[in-house]
Design a protein around this motif. Sequence first.
Motif, PDB file in Angstrom:
ATOM      1  N   LEU A   4       0.953  -1.167   0.049  1.00 30.01           N
ATOM      2  CA  LEU A   4       0.139   0.123  -0.037  1.00 30.01           C
ATOM      3  C   LEU A   4       0.836   1.114  -0.007  1.00 30.01           C
ATOM      4  O   LEU A   4       2.078   1.155   0.312  1.00 30.01           O
ATOM      5  CB  LEU A   4      -0.825   0.069   1.455  1.00 30.01           C
ATOM      6  N   LEU A   5       0.179   2.383  -0.327  1.00 32.44           N
ATOM      7  CA  LEU A   5       0.959   3.568  -0.089  1.00 32.44           C
ATOM      8  C   LEU A   5       0.258   4.307   1.300  1.00 32.44           C
ATOM      9  O   LEU A   5      -0.689   4.381   1.502  1.00 32.44           O
ATOM     10  CB  LEU A   5       0.588   4.753  -1.189  1.00 32.44           C
ATOM     11  N   ILE A   6       1.526   4.181   2.194  1.00 27.00           N
ATOM     12  CA  ILE A   6       1.007   4.848   3.485  1.00 27.00           C
ATOM     13  C   ILE A   6       0.624   6.179   3.436  1.00 27.00           C
ATOM     14  O   ILE A   6       1.279   7.300   3.072  1.00 27.00           O
ATOM     15  CB  ILE A   6       2.172   4.547   4.523  1.00 27.00           C
ATOM     16  N   THR A  25       0.299   1.884  -5.760  1.00 24.98           N
ATOM     17  CA  THR A  25       0.390   3.159  -5.229  1.00 24.98           C
ATOM     18  C   THR A  25      -0.927   4.043  -5.788  1.00 24.98           C
ATOM     19  O   THR A  25      -1.108   4.143  -6.804  1.00 24.98           O
ATOM     20  CB  THR A  25       1.573   3.981  -5.233  1.00 24.98           C
ATOM     21  N   ASP A  26      -1.541   4.888  -4.968  1.00 22.20           N
ATOM     22  CA  ASP A  26      -2.372   5.710  -5.250  1.00 22.20           C
ATOM     23  C   ASP A  26      -1.435   7.067  -5.713  1.00 22.20           C
ATOM     24  O   ASP A  26      -1.382   7.525  -4.619  1.00 22.20           O
ATOM     25  CB  ASP A  26      -3.539   5.975  -4.115  1.00 22.20           C
ATOM     26  N   ILE A 192      -0.673  -9.935  -4.528  1.00 22.07           N
ATOM     27  CA  ILE A 192      -0.994  -9.503  -5.730  1.00 22.07           C
ATOM     28  C   ILE A 192      -1.811  -8.223  -5.987  1.00 22.07           C
ATOM     29  O   ILE A 192      -2.069  -7.727  -7.062  1.00 22.07           O
ATOM     30  CB  ILE A 192      -1.491 -10.855  -6.497  1.00 22.07           C
ATOM     31  N   PHE A 193      -2.774  -8.217  -4.914  1.00 21.42           N
ATOM     32  CA  PHE A 193      -3.220  -6.718  -4.912  1.00 21.42           C
ATOM     33  C   PHE A 193      -2.729  -5.821  -3.939  1.00 21.42           C
ATOM     34  O   PHE A 193      -2.287  -6.174  -3.000  1.00 21.42           O
ATOM     35  CB  PHE A 193      -4.807  -6.941  -4.910  1.00 21.42           C
ATOM     36  N   GLY A 194      -2.882  -4.438  -4.095  1.00 20.15           N
ATOM     37  CA  GLY A 194      -2.394  -3.558  -3.254  1.00 20.15           C
ATOM     38  C   GLY A 194      -3.978  -2.545  -2.555  1.00 20.15           C
ATOM     39  O   GLY A 194      -4.366  -2.198  -3.487  1.00 20.15           O
ATOM     40  N   THR A 195      -3.818  -2.725  -1.403  1.00 25.54           N
ATOM     41  CA  THR A 195      -4.853  -1.862  -0.503  1.00 25.54           C
ATOM     42  C   THR A 195      -4.248  -0.748   0.257  1.00 25.54           C
ATOM     43  O   THR A 195      -3.556  -1.004   1.020  1.00 25.54           O
ATOM     44  CB  THR A 195      -5.908  -2.730   0.235  1.00 25.54           C
ATOM     45  N   GLY A 196      -5.024   0.494   0.100  1.00 27.60           N
ATOM     46  CA  GLY A 196      -4.611   1.511   0.931  1.00 27.60           C
ATOM     47  C   GLY A 196      -5.830   2.395   1.357  1.00 27.60           C
ATOM     48  O   GLY A 196      -6.870   2.021   0.972  1.00 27.60           O
TER      49      GLY A 196
END
Length: 711
Positions: A4-6, A25-26, A192-196
């Motif tokens: 994630l992007l913190i 990253t968002d 495999i997926f990113g969450t933030g």
Amino acid sequence: MKKLLIGAALGALLLPAAAQAQSWTDTDDHACIDEACTVFELFQAPTQGAAVQGYQGTVAPRYGTWGFDLNGRDTSVNPGDSFFRYANGAAYDRLQIPSDRTSYGSFNLLRELSDNRVKEMIDELVARSDLTPGSDEQKIADAYRSYMDVARIEALDEQPLQPYLAAIQAADTHDKMAVLMGSSQGRIGASIFGTGITIDQKAPTRYVVSTGQSGIGLPNRDYYLETRWAEKKVLYQAYVARMLGMIGWANPEQAAADIVAFETKIAEAHWTPIQNRNRDETYNEYTISQLASEAPGFPWQAYYNAVGVGEVPRLIVRQDTAMPKIAAIYAETPMSVIQAWQAFHTVDDAAPRLSQRFSDAQWEFRSRDLNGQPAQRPRDKRGISFAEGMLGEAVGRQYVAEYFPAESKAKMEELVSNLRLALSHRIDNLTWMGPETRAAAQEKLAKFTVKIGYPNKWRDYSALEIRPDDLFGNGERAGLFQWQYQLNRLNQPVDKDEWGMTPQTVNAYYNSANNEIVFPAAILQAPFFDPDADPAVNYGGIGGVIGHEIGHGFDDQGSKSDGDGVLRNWWTPADKANFDALTTRLGAQYDQFEPIPGFHVQGGLTMGENIGDAAGVAVGLEAYHLSLGGRPAPVLDGTTGDQRFFYGWAQVWQSKYRDDALRNQIATDPHSPAEFRVIGPVRNVDAWYDAFGVQPGTKYYLAPEDRVRIW
């Protein structure tokens, strides 16, 4: 691999992001200026007399007698053939990249200055015996001690990984592994997926869960799919096998081949970097059940439960068309491959906090092989970065107290005021924009929030446990502490006082969701800002940076949000068409730049930063003229005010790269290389031609009708 992007994403940074493994990253919220940012961007530039070992002092550098080093020029070069060389050539030739760097320049020098100051501060804390137990100062000292406790780190070797590897072996079904991926949030591991947790772009008073593509270990999809990166892909597979062998994984060579084949399939499903810039396309509202219906093959609810967001009523999916493909790839891949993939990314993620054989192996691939860095950074410098990563604002509070004078903030406020006034004048006089859009643009400009130096309130680290003898655990606890901080936001209003950078960061950024520009204390030094320098140089330096960040509010993506940070169209169709035509012409100019044979700048990828640079130069120059109050600019050492302004802009971009690092930046980074951050904007400004007598026939001359004037 990061999951994630913190915090809120920094979508408009001044400098490029450092090369690192591809992660979700968002990037919609901020933009910054250069590369040492992690989630930020910095400018990169070399300095006069820079030595191989880099900058060693704690005193800010000085440039010439009035802010620019005239001896740094190469006047044998025609300004129209390369203004970068003309303004910086001699300094560039003197510049040597330190062996533990992939590039070097003004940004890097100030980053080292900041590091040296922080190192001195931490050394003093470590030497003290009177620190209050549990205080931020004690935690900073203990974080650094834990990184420098080499004997204990070597004795533990891979032992800290054992619980993680056992969990991977136990996750022997796709459903169990998805839960493990979710529970790795804030911990060691991968997904495999990113969450933030990010600010909701269409409702920027609240936070929202965002999910997007991830799952690959090379910088981006191109490294898997383009033949020009084939050598790097081979080196990556060897690195994967090496790391698996070091943890005793069965058949590491075959497992590595399977992992790279798996990631190649994921890369084929990934959106391109240019697609990922489009805020309209990356805002897709879903429920978990809708996502499960459209992207079957992955247990979404179990994953989100493990992440910690449970049955959140809504979420934003960034690359919506990629998600079903990646989920299908996951479902059809044998568990033995996915377990090996998770094991590799776990050790790769943990390597900097493990024994030397692990940290060296990671450095050799990710820094040496990918970016051409000959030597690893000394351990004490890495220790400083680690302590800052744990307690960044606690370090920043002390940094500000020692190194940020109040007068610097006051002078910056004056500069920002003049830049805003200059852009307001320019908006009023745009020939391509009609009155309705003009009024909306002025409203947005009036609503900009400006943050200078340091936050109004500091982060509370009282709940973070740091031990002097537990490097691995410190990193784990800090990751979980930060992720819990993010989770706690979900039912809270957006914190408008929060900063996305620490005060000791040499960078700046624009946050579209908050419609704010932010300038940390550490960038407010020469060559960007010197209270004793000629005003023209300051307007070309920090003034250009201010204009750059304001310009992000009006670039091809920032212009999609209004003055309240809401993602919506506030343009008339005719004005939007005019704007798009101008940006297309600007992108075509940058497509022609070839910093290294076979690698052209990607005008579409760098569009936002190029517009920011163009705005920085044009608006900064007008602000300088306004500051003169109708008085003529003085002539200093034979240079006019306008010449000194352009010198100030060029000087902050003095920079030299290693070839591999430059190729990587061109392929992955939304910032153009430093040379063209100088040349690209100035060749579109009429005053530059007048200031330096640039004539037709020179390499970068543009006829007046071909010059792109956006803001």
